[in-house]
Design a protein around this motif. Structure first.
Motif, PDB file in Angstrom:
ATOM      1  N   SER A  78       0.846  -1.189   0.000  1.00 47.73           N
ATOM      2  CA  SER A  78       0.000   0.000   0.000  1.00 47.73           C
ATOM      3  C   SER A  78       0.884   1.241   0.000  1.00 47.73           C
ATOM      4  N   LEU A  79       0.341   2.346  -0.493  1.00 44.70           N
ATOM      5  CA  LEU A  79       1.154   3.548  -0.657  1.00 44.70           C
ATOM      6  C   LEU A  79       1.676   4.101   0.660  1.00 44.70           C
ATOM      7  N   ASP A  80       0.934   3.932   1.754  1.00 43.46           N
ATOM      8  CA  ASP A  80       1.448   4.482   3.009  1.00 43.46           C
ATOM      9  C   ASP A  80       2.624   3.661   3.539  1.00 43.46           C
ATOM     10  N   TRP A  81       2.876   2.511   2.913  1.00 42.35           N
ATOM     11  CA  TRP A  81       4.038   1.712   3.288  1.00 42.35           C
ATOM     12  C   TRP A  81       5.255   2.063   2.427  1.00 42.35           C
ATOM     13  N   CYS A  82       5.008   2.489   1.191  1.00 35.57           N
ATOM     14  CA  CYS A  82       6.141   2.675   0.276  1.00 35.57           C
ATOM     15  C   CYS A  82       6.259   4.091  -0.293  1.00 35.57           C
ATOM     16  N   TRP A  83       5.322   4.985   0.047  1.00 32.21           N
ATOM     17  CA  TRP A  83       5.267   6.305  -0.587  1.00 32.21           C
ATOM     18  C   TRP A  83       6.579   7.074  -0.476  1.00 32.21           C
ATOM     19  N   GLU A  84       7.167   7.120   0.719  1.00 29.70           N
ATOM     20  CA  GLU A  84       8.377   7.916   0.920  1.00 29.70           C
ATOM     21  C   GLU A  84       9.586   7.337   0.201  1.00 29.70           C
ATOM     22  N   ASP A  85       9.508   6.083  -0.221  1.00 30.55           N
ATOM     23  CA  ASP A  85      10.625   5.461  -0.936  1.00 30.55           C
ATOM     24  C   ASP A  85      10.546   5.679  -2.441  1.00 30.55           C
ATOM     25  N   LEU A  86       9.428   6.229  -2.915  1.00 29.72           N
ATOM     26  CA  LEU A  86       9.234   6.401  -4.348  1.00 29.72           C
ATOM     27  C   LEU A  86       9.898   7.678  -4.835  1.00 29.72           C
ATOM     28  N   SER A  87      10.321   7.668  -6.084  1.00 31.09           N
ATOM     29  CA  SER A  87      10.905   8.867  -6.685  1.00 31.09           C
ATOM     30  C   SER A  87       9.808   9.898  -6.931  1.00 31.09           C
ATOM     31  N   LEU A  88      10.216  11.138  -7.115  1.00 30.61           N
ATOM     32  CA  LEU A  88       9.253  12.202  -7.395  1.00 30.61           C
ATOM     33  C   LEU A  88       8.462  11.903  -8.653  1.00 30.61           C
ATOM     34  N   TRP A  89       9.127  11.386  -9.661  1.00 31.99           N
ATOM     35  CA  TRP A  89       8.442  11.062 -10.907  1.00 31.99           C
ATOM     36  C   TRP A  89       7.432   9.933 -10.706  1.00 31.99           C
ATOM     37  N   ARG A  90       7.809   8.913  -9.934  1.00 30.88           N
ATOM     38  CA  ARG A  90       6.886   7.793  -9.692  1.00 30.88           C
ATOM     39  C   ARG A  90       5.661   8.273  -8.927  1.00 30.88           C
ATOM     40  N   LYS A  91       5.855   9.172  -7.975  1.00 28.80           N
ATOM     41  CA  LYS A  91       4.721   9.721  -7.243  1.00 28.80           C
ATOM     42  C   LYS A  91       3.779  10.466  -8.179  1.00 28.80           C
ATOM     43  N   PHE A  92       4.349  11.230  -9.098  1.00 29.59           N
ATOM     44  CA  PHE A  92       3.509  11.966 -10.044  1.00 29.59           C
ATOM     45  C   PHE A  92       2.725  11.011 -10.944  1.00 29.59           C
ATOM     46  N   VAL A  93       3.393   9.957 -11.422  1.00 31.12           N
ATOM     47  CA  VAL A  93       2.719   8.985 -12.280  1.00 31.12           C
ATOM     48  C   VAL A  93       1.559   8.330 -11.529  1.00 31.12           C
ATOM     49  N   ILE A  94       1.773   7.986 -10.266  1.00 32.98           N
ATOM     50  CA  ILE A  94       0.706   7.383  -9.459  1.00 32.98           C
ATOM     51  C   ILE A  94      -0.444   8.358  -9.286  1.00 32.98           C
ATOM     52  N   ALA A  95      -0.127   9.609  -8.963  1.00 32.91           N
ATOM     53  CA  ALA A  95      -1.176  10.616  -8.783  1.00 32.91           C
ATOM     54  C   ALA A  95      -1.956  10.817 -10.073  1.00 32.91           C
ATOM     55  N   TRP A  96      -1.265  10.853 -11.195  1.00 33.36           N
ATOM     56  CA  TRP A  96      -1.948  11.055 -12.476  1.00 33.36           C
ATOM     57  C   TRP A  96      -2.827   9.849 -12.820  1.00 33.36           C
ATOM     58  N   THR A  97      -2.342   8.650 -12.485  1.00 31.24           N
ATOM     59  CA  THR A  97      -3.147   7.446 -12.706  1.00 31.24           C
ATOM     60  C   THR A  97      -4.409   7.479 -11.853  1.00 31.24           C
ATOM     61  N   LEU A  98      -4.264   7.870 -10.581  1.00 33.38           N
ATOM     62  CA  LEU A  98      -5.434   7.966  -9.701  1.00 33.38           C
ATOM     63  C   LEU A  98      -6.411   9.018 -10.211  1.00 33.38           C
ATOM     64  N   ARG A  99      -5.895  10.100 -10.751  1.00 33.54           N
ATOM     65  CA  ARG A  99      -6.753  11.133 -11.336  1.00 33.54           C
ATOM     66  C   ARG A  99      -7.621  10.522 -12.446  1.00 33.54           C
ATOM     67  N   GLY A 100      -6.995   9.674 -13.271  1.00 32.25           N
ATOM     68  CA  GLY A 100      -7.758   9.002 -14.322  1.00 32.25           C
ATOM     69  C   GLY A 100      -8.797   8.048 -13.764  1.00 32.25           C
ATOM     70  N   TYR A 101      -8.451   7.349 -12.671  1.00 29.18           N
ATOM     71  CA  TYR A 101      -9.406   6.443 -12.039  1.00 29.18           C
ATOM     72  C   TYR A 101     -10.660   7.204 -11.575  1.00 29.18           C
ATOM     73  N   ILE A 102     -10.439   8.350 -10.922  1.00 30.28           N
ATOM     74  CA  ILE A 102     -11.572   9.107 -10.389  1.00 30.28           C
ATOM     75  C   ILE A 102     -12.455   9.621 -11.521  1.00 30.28           C
ATOM     76  N   ARG A 103     -11.857  10.008 -12.611  1.00 29.26           N
ATOM     77  CA  ARG A 103     -12.659  10.472 -13.741  1.00 29.26           C
ATOM     78  C   ARG A 103     -13.445   9.343 -14.379  1.00 29.26           C
ATOM     79  N   GLN A 104     -12.896   8.145 -14.348  1.00 26.57           N
ATOM     80  CA  GLN A 104     -13.672   6.997 -14.813  1.00 26.57           C
ATOM     81  C   GLN A 104     -14.865   6.740 -13.903  1.00 26.57           C
ATOM     82  N   LEU A 105     -14.646   6.809 -12.591  1.00 26.67           N
ATOM     83  CA  LEU A 105     -15.747   6.575 -11.651  1.00 26.67           C
ATOM     84  C   LEU A 105     -16.870   7.587 -11.863  1.00 26.67           C
ATOM     85  N   ARG A 106     -16.515   8.813 -12.185  1.00 27.33           N
ATOM     86  CA  ARG A 106     -17.520   9.851 -12.368  1.00 27.33           C
ATOM     87  C   ARG A 106     -18.328   9.658 -13.642  1.00 27.33           C
ATOM     88  N   ARG A 107     -17.876   8.763 -14.513  1.00 27.02           N
ATOM     89  CA  ARG A 107     -18.626   8.458 -15.736  1.00 27.02           C
ATOM     90  C   ARG A 107     -19.481   7.192 -15.596  1.00 27.02           C
TER      91      ARG A 107
END
Length: 312
Positions: free
Chosen positions: A120-149
């Motif tokens: 889970s992210l609260d276990w590994c978040w601080e170990d991730l690179s800045l770019w990996r964090k952004f990719v995860i956030a952008w992926t989650l953004r896409g997930y939420i937009r799918q849910l809204r449809r």
């Protein structure tokens, strides 16, 4: 008693490509509710490594096979959770564990579902690179937009609350965005939900002397399907490379900004999670301002009557 000829360990012998199909067939067509119940009593519990505080540990989750876990719960677990998972799997490309069966024993629900292995992210978040964090956030953004449809009859009729198969009987609302550890409602319409929210805002203004200039809640967008508890502990980096959303127990049909409201309750807050929240769920500055102002009435002041209705 569980049939000794069908122990969970036998699943290990199947080829990896056949595990999913075999395990689904085994659980859906071979085991009774009683057999699953008996297996839970003999199986190890799943410990959530990402839950860094004891109070974040969920009710017992049992690993009854290499591919299946059983989540247990009381008033926070119900058929609405498996229903939300099934709809998300059917109408989106979001990786969601497959629910296999839900049943009840006494006051306890048992939800058998696919076991997602990973961190889970609260276990590994601080170990991730800045770019990996952004990719995860952008992926989650896409997930939420799918849910809204996502579309269901309940969403089309704009009835708030957890997903129900009987729209004449809306379910009570529960989740971090509702503020308190209590059920709210049920609400028969979006208007009823917003009236309740404004009542909680008035309690906060009356008791805590919040500014009367705080804007009231106004519905500006249709209600949508919301995960409701999008915190790092409920986002799993799977061993299969996928980003999974788990724990749909707070999901339901709510205003879009409820997703951001639920993310406020992430504890502890990882670094720059506030910006992740805004990117993923949206800014909603006006709604969040009113929401934060109303939180006292939704938590500590939950049982204080609306001053507009009850004259003190």
């Amino acid at each position: 008693m569980v049939n000794a000829a069908r122990p969970a360990v036998m699943l290990i012998s199947y080829h990896l490509s056949d595990i999913r199909a075999q395990s689904e067939l085994w659980w859906e067509e071979s085991l009774s509710d009683q057999e699953i119940f008996e297996l839970c009593k003999k199986s190890p519990e799943l410990r959530i490594l990402g839950s860094s505080q004891p109070r974040l540990q969920p009710p017992p989750i049992f690993i009854i096979s290499p591919r299946v876990i059983v989540k247990t719960g009381w008033y926070k677990l119900g058929e609405f959770e498996s229903r939300a998972m099934e709809i998300a799997r059917a109408q989106t490309s979001i990786p969601v564990p497959k629910p296999l069966r839900i049943f009840k024993r006494g006051d306890t629900f048992f939800l058998a579902m696919e076991y997602i292995k990973g961190r889970s992210l609260d276990w590994c978040w601080e170990d991730l690179s800045l770019w990996r964090k952004f990719v995860i956030a952008w992926t989650l953004r896409g997930y939420i937009r799918q849910l809204r449809r996502v579309r269901t009859e309940q969403i089309e009729r704009q009835i708030p609350g957890p997903l129900t198969d009987d729209l004449s009987k809306p379910l009570k609302c529960f989740g971090p965005a509702m503020g308190a550890e209590y059920h709210c409602g049920p609400f028969s319409s979006a208007a009823a939900l917003f009236e309740w929210l404004n009542g909680r805002l008035r309690v906060s203004q009356y008791i805590r002397e919040r500014s009367l200039d705080t804007p009231p809640f106004v519905q500006r967008e249709p209600l949508v399907l919301v995960h409701g508890d999008l915190t790092p502990r409920n986002v799993v980096l799977g061993d299969d490379g996928k980003l999974w959303l788990i724990d749909w127990g707070s999901s339901g049909v709510y205003p879009p900004w409820f997703e951001a409201g639920g993310m406020l309750f992430t504890d502890p807050q990882p670094s720059w999670w506030k910006w992740v929240r805004r990117l993923v769920a949206g800014w909603y500055a006006r709604d969040m301002y009113s929401y934060v102002a109303a939180l006292y009435g939704m938590t500590t002041g939950f049982f204080v009557p609306d001053p507009l209705v009850h004259r003190y």
